[in-house]
Each structure stands twice: as structure tokens, then as C-alpha cells.
Design an enzyme around this catalytic site. Structure first.
Site: not given
Ligand code: SAM
Length: 458
Positions: A230, A111, A138
Site C-alpha cells: 500500500c 493478518a 496478529r
Molecule cells: N494481507 C493483510 C490484509 O489484507 O488484511 C495485510 C497485511 S499487512 C500489509 C503486512 C503484514 O506483514 C502484517 O500483518 C505484518 O505483521 C506482516 N509482516 C511483518 N514483517 C514481516 C516479515 N518479515 N515477513 C512476513 N510478514 C511480515
């Protein structure tokens, strides 16, 4: 804390990475405006609707001269392009350079869907994308973005990485766009500066390590793992690649860089060899901060082939038999579809990925898959919005092109007087791209744009 809310420990770390002189350039770049960049949906549009320069590492990416009011552009709502910062688009260069076979891909942290829409485009009609997001709230935006993108080649799941344990060696490519301390977003999102602390970096690194531990084995022999963040620091990047390669067998992958791109290559020495990472700094590239590393699973690593099941059993989904699928394909103008029924609504899924999908169904929480087509009552379709905005044919339905103002009124879900020759369902298009359905009842026209997606207050 400095005037610009930059933590002294962050400054110290960046000074070590860049040197004192270049750090000054970096800090100045943080005060500049972020470039506005979009990536086109080639299944919907051929040329950028806005003046701009191509992104050198993304054939479908454009950097715009100024930021338009995207909300007031019907093409944005029609899924003609995605607004995505340009460093992330480097993934398309990676896929093209490596000629990654179009198989089954997993986007583990998906997301809101920037990288999922990129992967979905690359896979086109040949591959399948599993777009997973652990945080339930999300999932809504991820689903909306993939439905608007309209390719019908994805499954959206809502799972913790730990829930994937039955899918070891199952994926041709796994993208882990890890949740991170967000140093690369300091320009775009000033809140990220305030949240940064050495403790937060440590916490993120711990979480990333857990995710890699759970996901490192999901790539099949010969497949690829892409790890991205990032953020700039070594703890969340190089250290994670060292951890991954100490736990799982991976081979290094090196990407050819054009020096003009000003992307920095980092050699990651580990006991298993030299791996590579790529850093994008906002003062050098026309994009935000980003780190990416690509690794290949050895050809002889485990591959899991999905098991064909004789009978399809599921609590909510019903399988539509082969003959009925062929009849539906002919009626709708589709090809090679497997249809499923969920509460009387038909879902279209690519037939070639049926066995994989049915295996995924057994271990993951599916939030959406393929395209919801709609319901069929007394031989008449009640078409879904998802079908409207998909790239699939809408055989037998009338379409009507509308002006920009009419399109915006439709997208605001307002009633308006439109003259149609025919009664019934009518697909509204703007610049030949589908926006959604209206139903002409003769004395009135009902607007079927999804309430939750409507443009508000503009
Ligand atoms: N890939 C997305 C994009 O290009 O639009 C952005 C992703 S963002 C950098 C990281 C995502 O990891 C978030 O949506 C977050 O909710 C999720 N996240 C948070 N904790 C996590 C966990 N323990 N395992 C996997 N995903 C997680």
C-alpha cells in the site's frame, strides 16, 4: 515538514511520479474522508445490507453512502461481509480475469485477513488457503476473521517466510502483501505520515527483498505470484519486481484495465523482459493507495507434489480413520471430510487436501485448520462456536431467529430471557445467519458466545 505532516522528501518523490499539478490533487485527496467499502461473503449473503455503489473491479464489493456503526450490526459479527478498502479488492478482478485454477494458495503476510477472506471466497469448496502471519499477536485477529468467514478451507500458520523452504514449488498462487512504508494509508491513518522517512522506505525495501528471496521459489510451475503493497514509491514496488525476476524465473502478466477505473499501469523494464505493475491513487480511484504486480512461473518450473504417508504421526493431532469419517459425515450432514482430533475436539478438514495438509504440518506452526466442530461426549455433541458460524450444516440442532436487539444482547454476552420450546443447544440466527449457541437448561439460558469476541461498552 508541511502543515499536513507530509515529509518534504515524500512530496518530492510524489511530484516526480505525478507531476506538480496532479500532486496538488493528490494532496487534496488526502484531506478527504476515506470511502467506506465492504465485500460480501457470497456463502452467507446475496445482497449488500447497505445502500451503495458496486466496486467496478470487485463483483462482491460495495462503496457505501455513509459509514454505518458496523459494531452494532449483527450481520457484521456473523461474517456476512468484510470491511475492506476497495483498491485491495482488485485481487478478485485478477483472479477472475486470469481464471486462476483453484488449487492451494498461500497468503504469506495475511493478518488481519482482508485478502485471506477474499482468497478463501474464490477457492470455495475446491481449494485450500494457507494464511500465514509471522507476528504471533496478529494471528488472533486473522483466526477470528477466517472463522467468522466460515468456509473451513484454510490453514492458519505462524511462521517467518524463511520457514517455508521445504515447500518450494508447492503453491498454485502465492500472495505477498508486503509490510511497507504505508504511503497509501496517509489518508486513513495519519500516523503513517509521521512514521514516513527515506530511512523507513529503505528499511521496508530491505525487508521486502528478504521476503521475496525466501518466497519467490514457493510457486509451482504454471502458478502465479502476486506482489502488493500500500505504497507508491519505486523502491518498494518496481525495484522489488526487478529483484524478484533477477533471482527467479517468472513471466510477465498483463491485466486488462477499463480506462474508467483510472488505475495506472507501470511498465517495469528488467533484464528478463517487461513486467507490469498497477497503481491506485486516492485522487483517481475510489479507494486508498495501492500497488500490485502479477507474475507467472514458467510451466516447466519445479512442482512439488506432496508425499503420501502410510502412517499419520503427530505430537498432538490424531487422525480419524476413513470409516469413522464417513459415519461422522452422515451423522452431521457433511461431505468428503477428513476429521482430526485435538484434545478430544473434532476438526473438520476437506478430505481432498489431506495429503497437502499433512505435508504442511511437518514444517509449519499450525494455529488453526478447517473448522473446529466440538467435542462428542456420551453420543452428544458439545458444539463449538466455530461450527455455529461456519457455512456447514448443523443437523439435529434447533435454531431460533432473534430480533436485532436480542442479537446484540447475545453478542454482548449478556444474559437475557428468551423463550424456547426445546431444551438443550439452540443456534441463534439473525436474518437467517447463525450468530452462535445458547443452551436452554429450562430454568436458565446460557450464552456461549466467545468471551473475547463480545461487543464491549456499546
Ligand atoms: N494481507 C493483510 C490484509 O489484507 O488484511 C495485510 C497485511 S499487512 C500489509 C503486512 C503484514 O506483514 C502484517 O500483518 C505484518 O505483521 C506482516 N509482516 C511483518 N514483517 C514481516 C516479515 N518479515 N515477513 C512476513 N510478514 C511480515
Amino acid at each position: 515538514m508541511s502543515k499536513a505532516n507530509i515529509h518534504p522528501e515524500f512530496q518530492k518523490g510524489m511530484n516526480l511520479l505525478l507531476g506538480k499539478v496532479e500532486y496538488q490533487e493528490f494532496e487534496l485527496a488526502l484531506e478527504e474522508e476515506s470511502p467506506t467499502t465492504i465485500r460480501l461473503n457470497p456463502y452467507k449473503i446475496e445482497e449488500s445490507p447497505y445502500e451503495g455503489k458496486p466496486i467496478p473491479w470487485a463483483p462482491l464489493g460495495y462503496s457505501l453512502e455513509k459509514r454505518p456503526a458496523f459494531t452494532l450490526d449483527p450481520l457484521f459479527h456473523a461474517g456476512a461481509y468484510y470491511v475492506q478498502e476497495s483498491s485491495s479488492m482488485f485481487i478478485s478482478e485478477v483472479l477472475l480475469q486470469l481464471q486462476v485454477p483453484k488449487g492451494i494458495f498461500l497468503d504469506l503476510a495475511a493478518a488481519p485477513g482482508g485478502k485471506s477472506t477474499l482468497l478463501s471466497t474464490y477457492l470455495g469448496h475446491e481449494g485450500l488457503l494457507v494464511a500465514n502471519e509471522v507476528i504471533q499477536s496478529r494471528n488472533t485477529i486473522l483466526k477470528e476473521n477466517l472463522i467468522k468467514w466460515g468456509l473451513g478451507n484454510s490453514v492458519i500458520t505462524n511462521n517467518d517466510p524463511a520457514h517455508f523452504q521445504d515447500l518450494e514449488g508447492f503453491f498454485d498462487l502465492v500472495l505477498i502483501d508486503a509490510p511497507c512504508s504505508g504511503e497509501g494509508m496517509f489518508r486513513k491513518d495519519p500516523e503513517a505520515r509521521k512514521e514516513w522517512s527515506p530511512d523507513h522506505v529503505r528499511l521496508c525495501a530491505g525487508r521486502q527483498q528478504r521476503i521475496l528471496d525466501q518466497a519467490g521459489g514457493l510457486v509451482k510451475g504454471g502458478g502465479y505470484l502476486i506482489y502488493s503493497t500500500c505504497t507508491f514509491n519505486h523502491q518498494e514496488n518496481e525495484e522489488m519486481i526487478r529483484f524478484l525476476t533477477s533471482e527467479f524465473a517468472y513471466e510477465p502478466v498483463r491485466i486488462n484495465l477499463d480506462p474508467a477505473w483510472q488505475i495506472e499501469e507501470s511498465s517495469i523494464e528488467s533484464e528478463e523482459g517487461t513486467f507490469f505493475g498497477y497503481r491506485f491513487y486516492p485522487h483517481r480511484v475510489m479507494g486508498e493507495g495501492f500497488f500490485i504486480s502479477i507474475l507467472k512461473r514458467p510451466d516447466d518450473a519445479y512442482c512439488q507434489e506432496p508425499k503420501k504417508k502410510k502412517d499419520f504421526k503427530h505430537q498432538f493431532l490424531k487422525l480419524v480413520d476413513e470409516k469413522a469419517c464417513q459415519t461422522l459425515d452422515e451423522e452431521l450432514g457433511f461431505e468428503n471430510s477428513q476429521f482430526y482430533l485435538l484434545n478430544d475436539s473434532y476438526f473438520r478438514f476437506p478430505q481432498m487436501w489431506k495429503t497437502h495438509f499433512e505435508q504442511i504440518l511437518q514444517s509449519l506452526n499450525i494455529r488453526y485448520f478447517g473448522i473446529e466442530i466440538g467435542k462428542k461426549q456420551k453420543n452428544e455433541w458439545i458444539p463449538s462456536h466455530d461450527w455455529a458460524v461456519s457455512i456447514f450444516p448443523k443437523k439435529g440442532f434447533s435454531t431460533q431467529e432473534v430480533s436485532r436487539e436480542e442479537a446484540l444482547e447475545f453478542l454482548r454476552k449478556n444474559d437475557q430471557e428468551l423463550n424456547f420450546e426445546k431444551l438443550g443447544w439452540i443456534l441463534l440466527t439473525y436474518q437467517n445467519l447463525a450468530l452462535g449457541w445458547v443452551k436452554n437448561l429450562g430454568n436458565r439460558v446460557n450464552n456461549y458466545y466467545p468471551k473475547d469476541w463480545r461487543i464491549r461498552n456499546l
